[in-house]
Scaffold this active site. Structure first.
Site, PDB file in Angstrom:
ATOM      1  N   LYS A   1      44.718  47.398  38.331  1.00 58.59           N
ATOM      2  CA  LYS A   1      45.321  46.340  39.148  1.00 58.59           C
ATOM      3  C   LYS A   1      44.915  45.000  38.586  1.00 58.59           C
ATOM      4  CE  LYS A   1      47.512  45.118  42.919  1.00 58.59           C
ATOM      5  NZ  LYS A   1      48.303  44.205  42.070  1.00 58.59           N
TER       6      LYS A   1
ATOM      7  N   LYS B   1      44.625  43.046  33.379  1.00 57.14           N
ATOM      8  CA  LYS B   1      45.157  41.680  33.426  1.00 57.14           C
ATOM      9  C   LYS B   1      46.188  41.548  32.327  1.00 57.14           C
ATOM     10  CE  LYS B   1      43.749  37.952  35.628  1.00 57.14           C
ATOM     11  NZ  LYS B   1      43.412  38.063  37.013  1.00 57.14           N
TER      12      LYS B   1
ATOM     13  N   ASN C   1      47.889  27.697  44.384  1.00 54.62           N
ATOM     14  CA  ASN C   1      47.954  28.703  45.441  1.00 54.62           C
ATOM     15  C   ASN C   1      46.582  29.012  46.034  1.00 54.62           C
ATOM     16  OD1 ASN C   1      49.308  30.636  47.096  1.00 54.62           O
ATOM     17  ND2 ASN C   1      48.346  32.198  45.833  1.00 54.62           N
TER      18      ASN C   1
ATOM     19  N   SER D   1      46.728  42.424  48.176  1.00 58.37           N
ATOM     20  CA  SER D   1      47.629  43.154  47.270  1.00 58.37           C
ATOM     21  C   SER D   1      47.547  44.649  47.569  1.00 58.37           C
ATOM     22  CB  SER D   1      47.228  42.922  45.807  1.00 58.37           C
ATOM     23  OG  SER D   1      47.829  41.763  45.307  1.00 58.37           O
TER      24      SER D   1
HETATM   25  N1  GLU Z   1      45.430  37.512  40.022  1.00 63.01           N
HETATM   26  C1  GLU Z   1      44.660  37.736  41.195  1.00 63.01           C
HETATM   27  C2  GLU Z   1      43.200  37.926  40.848  1.00 63.01           C
HETATM   28  O1  GLU Z   1      42.735  37.498  39.811  1.00 63.01           O
HETATM   29  C3  GLU Z   1      45.236  38.834  42.058  1.00 63.01           C
HETATM   30  C4  GLU Z   1      45.273  40.175  41.419  1.00 63.01           C
HETATM   31  C5  GLU Z   1      46.033  41.211  42.243  1.00 63.01           C
HETATM   32  O2  GLU Z   1      46.377  40.932  43.386  1.00 63.01           O
HETATM   33  O3  GLU Z   1      46.260  42.300  41.707  1.00 63.01           O
HETATM   34  O4  GLU Z   1      42.448  38.457  41.609  1.00 63.01           O
END
Ligand code: GLU
Length: 432
Positions: A86, A122, A237, A366
């Protein structure tokens, strides 16, 4: 306190110019400290030092001018030991393999700390979204999804928004992925618009988690929130919701900033006015009149109780850390503090609530979005917030406990919290 980190080595680029220290090396330096304190097996540490899978793609796009431009796209899956990977997709000019690798490892730790059944990943595209048209961004997002379609999957790898992306990009991603696999697949991506299966509360979730982490840290240090002051760097955000929600708890916001300007107001920033200003001025703060304009360095080092870096990485460095006056730092951004600055902040007795804990509210919601997509049953915002707040409280407590137990910082305590779970997962599964 245990020695915090090793100094990350400088890396050379191909032109032999010294560039920023490797972000992934900074992750490894902290991982090594935590692994040693915990007595983690060398085998498990070695597995976690290597991302499981790294993919780089070239994305040719017809620009509005009619000319073709080729963009670099990345996706790194750091670990699937605990579950499907994720992590967000970012659009920024500094996206590169090292940065994506570091961010993917942080997602592994973040998900473990937040008790989510996920591994970490990522992705990113090296581009400047502010200089691209909506059509160019749509084509780029669709090209990226197509190029990496085999990587993603509801139970495989699930992206989300990150820097420079939001629900619009997630909707394009969902559309392309669903078309390619031949069925509507909302659970393959989170942070979607609510109409397409997004969760209520997702947009504010990271900022909300930062607020909860701030309150927890204030409670632990005996800080009175009725008299406390804060500065928040970043008004995107994460930052804008963090400002709004921290302020809603009675904490005075003395300084705010975004990539265009920073402001200070001794009497407290009128948060509603700032939000309204950004909303009606192309989402930027430049030109806001509710405070004196200051530099970003002045914001980082200003006299407040709580500092929330919620913009980009490496803003707290060995250069400004000695001058920081805040008593608590809550990391809304990923990697805002360099490994060298960690030690300085520790020695000054500043409590740092690390990114992998403090900004875990986003991925937590999420997860709740993914659960709703899988079940087809959708919850109210209140239901989502109640679950997310409770989860953030539990995560904070376990990191605090481990930091106390191992007499270390919350940063190393957070790595220890994650490593304990990852160690079990890897051993249960076995290595062949
Ligand atoms: N990009 C966000 C983070 O760094 C959310 C990641 C997600 O919701 O999968 O945590």
């Amino acid at each position: 306190m245990a020695s915090e980190t090793k100094t990350a080595p400088k890396i050379e680029n191909t032109n032999n110019h010294v560039t920023h220290p490797s972000m992934f090396d900074a992750v490894l330096a902290r991982l090594d400290v935590a692994a040693k304190l915990l007595g983690l097996s060398e085998d498990v540490a070695e597995i976690l030092r290597h991302p499981q899978k790294e993919v780089k793609v070239s994305l040719p796009i017809v620009m509005d001018s009619g000319k073709v431009q080729v963009f670099e796209g990345y996706r790194t899956i750091h670990s699937t030991a605990i579950g499907p990977s994720k992590g967000g997709i970012r659009y920024a000019m500094d996206v590169n393999d090292d940065e994506v690798r570091a961010l993917s490892a942080w997602m592994t730790f973040k998900c473990a700390i937040a008790n989510l059944p996920y591994g970490g990943a990522k992705g990113g595209i090296k581009c400047d979204p502010r200089k691209m048209s909506e059509g160019e961004l749509e084509r780029l997002t669709k090209a990226y999804t197509t190029a990496l379609v085999d990587i993603f999957g509801v139970n495989k790898d699930i992206p989300a928004p990150d820097m420079g992306t939001g629900k619009r990009e997630m909707a394009w991603f969902l559309n392309t992925y669903s078309n390619l696999v031949g069925e509507h697949t909302p659970g393959v991506v989170t942070g979607k618009p609510i109409t397409l299966g997004g969760s209520r509360g997702r947009e504010a979730a990271t900022g909300r988690g930062v607020m909860i982490a701030t309150l927890e840290a204030m409670q632990k240090t005996g800080m009175n929130r009725k008299t406390a002051t804060a500065a928040v760097q970043g008004f995107g955000n994460v930052g804008s919701h963090a400002v709004r929600l921290i302020h809603s708890k009675g904490i005075k916001i003395l300084a705010i900033s975004d990539h265009t300007a920073a402001f200070w107001n001794e009497k407290g920033i009128d948060v509603e006015a700032a939000l309204k200003y950004a909303h009606t001025h192309g989402n930027v703060l430049k030109g806001f009149t509710g405070g004196t304009e200051i530099t970003n360095d002045e914001l980082i080092t200003c006299k407040v109780d709580v500092l929330v870096p919620a913009a980009i990485q490496n803003v707290i460095t060995a250069a400004n850390a000695p001058r920081i006056q805040a008593k608590i730092i809550v990391e809304g951004a990923n990697g805002p503090t360099s490994a060298e600055a960690d030690k300085i902040l520790n020695d000054k007795g500043i409590l740092v609530v690390p990114d992998v804990l403090a900004n875990g509210g986003g991925v937590t919601v999420s997860y709740l979005e993914w659960v709703q997509n899988k079940s087809g049953l959708y919850w109210s915002e209140e239901e989502v917030n109640t679950r997310a707040d409770a989860s953030m409280g539990t995560a904070f407590e376990s990191v605090w406990y481990n930091a106390q137990q191992y007499k270390t910082s919350m940063r190393i305590g957070s790595y220890i919290t994650a490593l304990k779970k990852l160690d079990k997962a890897i051993k249960y599964r076995g290595v062949y």
